[in-house]
Design a protein around this motif. Structure first.
Motif, short mmCIF file in Angstrom:
data_model
loop_
_atom_site.label_atom_id
_atom_site.label_comp_id
_atom_site.label_asym_id
_atom_site.label_seq_id
_atom_site.Cartn_x
_atom_site.Cartn_y
_atom_site.Cartn_z
N SER A 108 0.82 -1.21 0.00
CA SER A 108 0.00 0.00 0.00
C SER A 108 0.85 1.26 0.00
O SER A 108 1.74 1.41 0.83
N TYR A 139 -15.92 -4.92 -7.09
CA TYR A 139 -14.59 -4.41 -6.75
C TYR A 139 -14.59 -3.65 -5.42
O TYR A 139 -13.82 -3.97 -4.51
N ASN A 140 -15.45 -2.66 -5.28
CA ASN A 140 -15.46 -1.84 -4.06
C ASN A 140 -15.81 -2.67 -2.83
O ASN A 140 -15.22 -2.50 -1.76
N VAL A 185 -12.70 -4.80 -1.95
CA VAL A 185 -11.60 -3.99 -1.41
C VAL A 185 -11.92 -3.54 0.01
O VAL A 185 -11.02 -3.42 0.86
N ASN A 186 -13.19 -3.30 0.30
CA ASN A 186 -13.60 -2.85 1.64
C ASN A 186 -14.01 -4.00 2.55
O ASN A 186 -14.52 -3.76 3.65
N SER A 221 -4.02 -1.27 -8.20
CA SER A 221 -3.57 -0.28 -7.23
C SER A 221 -2.88 -0.99 -6.08
O SER A 221 -3.37 -2.00 -5.56
N SER A 227 -2.69 -0.14 -3.09
CA SER A 227 -3.51 -0.11 -1.89
C SER A 227 -4.60 -1.16 -1.92
O SER A 227 -5.18 -1.49 -0.88
N ALA A 228 -4.91 -1.71 -3.10
CA ALA A 228 -5.97 -2.70 -3.22
C ALA A 228 -5.45 -4.13 -3.17
O ALA A 228 -6.23 -5.06 -2.93
N ILE A 263 -7.60 -7.38 -1.54
CA ILE A 263 -8.02 -8.41 -2.49
C ILE A 263 -7.43 -9.77 -2.11
O ILE A 263 -8.11 -10.80 -2.13
#
Length: 395
Positions: free
Chosen positions: A43, A293-294, A297-298, A367, A369-370, A374
């Protein structure tokens, strides 16, 4: 991953990014001083008070998924290096080491974008020389290729000067890349998050050439073949197909043309695994879909006692083909993990390999950060697959 360690060394605290040696040599001069806070090299968005915040925020080092041969790709961007007095080169070494340590046990590729190296951000030659001599074998062993993009005469001359200390085997892994289009044989350029300055420079180089000497551009996508498998949307029966050949591209061609090949006839036992990852990576949309995706990731914000229910709900929203393919894949990986005492592929290790191949952003890039979230989602899926993935979505 073990805590990162700060560097204690006697040579100058500068980093050299002249090409081949630069990308690789940042990783070895390490002491035994523990960092007080955990280091997540995946990240670039670390808290402002984190020891590596001032390194990560520059995005000099990036992880860019896998190359066309299934090897992890680490990218170093010279143009993102600030002036020497604004960069702690000891920490940069540790940051790169923390990133590479996640992948050096397997084959990996380094790509170094040289454009942007200037007299203001260029470190000393003595540091590079001493650093290379300390380069641990584990980093040299599994690096399969080092690509120096937009090399200058300075870099080529430097490598000649350093030839006495660069091993013959390592020297054979160094490749010069004059234009970005040449990287397409190695990796999909759109996944590299190439800095705008590098793209602009590449365009200027192309414009300066005579029309007859223009480097080849990536060919446009042609309509899918009747039996095409790679680079097209999911189709039924994909896992029933069997194929085998010595090179990944040949295997893809055989799959896409409908030719049957037996993997058991291959001498390279790793080819089948590479082909599986290649198929997932070349889907027009990731297996887990952009829609999720969101949420994925969250997923780290979901409480542990709710994770199975939330994951089950998310996956059941997948299209039928995606769900069936995912269930097949995860069931297979669970069998691999069941033999981890022999093959060393635990759920965590499998998540690192397959996470970036199951989901990425709409720009086809991953990314930093992802990556962590993931991979965490993938590991949880493997841990809980017997509760999350049923035989059918309606079961």
């Amino acid at each position: 991953m073990a805590p990162a360690r700060l560097l204690k060394c006697d040579f100058s605290s500068t980093l050299y990014n002249t090409g081949s040696v630069s990308c690789v040599c940042f990783v070895f001069c390490v002491s035994e001083t523990d960092i007080s806070q955990p280091f997540d090299a995946a990240s670039p968005h670390l808290p402002w008070d984190h020891p590596f915040y001032d390194i990560a925020r520059h995005q000099i080092i990036e992880v860019a998924g896998d190359d066309n041969y299934g090897r992890k790709v680490i990218v170093f961007n010279a143009c993102r290096m600030p002036p020497q007095h604004e960069l702690d080169h000891h920490k940069l070494l540790m940051y790169l080491k923390g990133t590479l340590d996640q992948y050096v046990e397997s084959d990996y590729t380094l790509i170094y974008f040289h454009h942007g190296l200037t007299s203001e951000n260029k470190p000393s030659l003595s540091w590079l020389r001493d650093a290379y001599r300390e380069f641990d074998r584990k980093y040299k062993k599994n690096i399969k290729a080092l690509y120096i993009v937009h090399p200058t005469m300075f870099i080529k001359t430097l490598l000649i000067l350093f030839k006495p200390i660069i091993s013959f085997k390592f020297g054979r892994k160094i490749n010069y890349v004059s234009y970005l289009s040449e990287l397409e044989d190695v990796v999909k350029c759109e996944q590299l998050l190439i800095p705008a300055r590098v793209k602009e420079y590449d365009n200027k180089l192309r414009a300066s050439l005579k029309p007859t000497t223009q480097p080849p551009m990536s060919p446009p996508r042609s309509p899918p073949l009747p039996n095409q498998v790679f680079g097209v949307s999911l189709i039924e029966g994909i896992f029933r197909r069997s194929a085998n050949v010595t090179l990944v591209k040949d295997v893809q061609l055989r799959y896409n043309s409908g030719a049957a090949v037996d993997f058991r006839e291959m001498e390279d036992v790793h080819l089948a695994a590479v082909i599986l990852k290649t198929f997932l990576r070349e889907l027009p949309e990731p297996l887990l879909t952009y829609q999720l995706y969101n949420d994925i990731v969250n997923f780290t914000s979901v409480s542990s006692d709710s994770q199975v229910m939330v994951m089950k709900t998310l996956l059941e929203s997948l299209p039928e083909e995606n769900y069936a393919s995912l269930r097949y894949l995860i069931t297979f990986l669970a069998q691999v993990s069941a033999n981890s005492e022999i093959n060393k592929m635990t759920n965590s290790n499998l998540a690192v390999v397959f996470g970036p191949n199951l989901l990425w952003g709409r720009d086809n890039a991953m990314s930093l950060s992802a990556i962590g979230p993931i991979n965490n989602f993938t590991r949880t899926l493997l841990d809980q697959q017997h509760l999350v993935l049923l035989n059918t979505k309606s079961a």
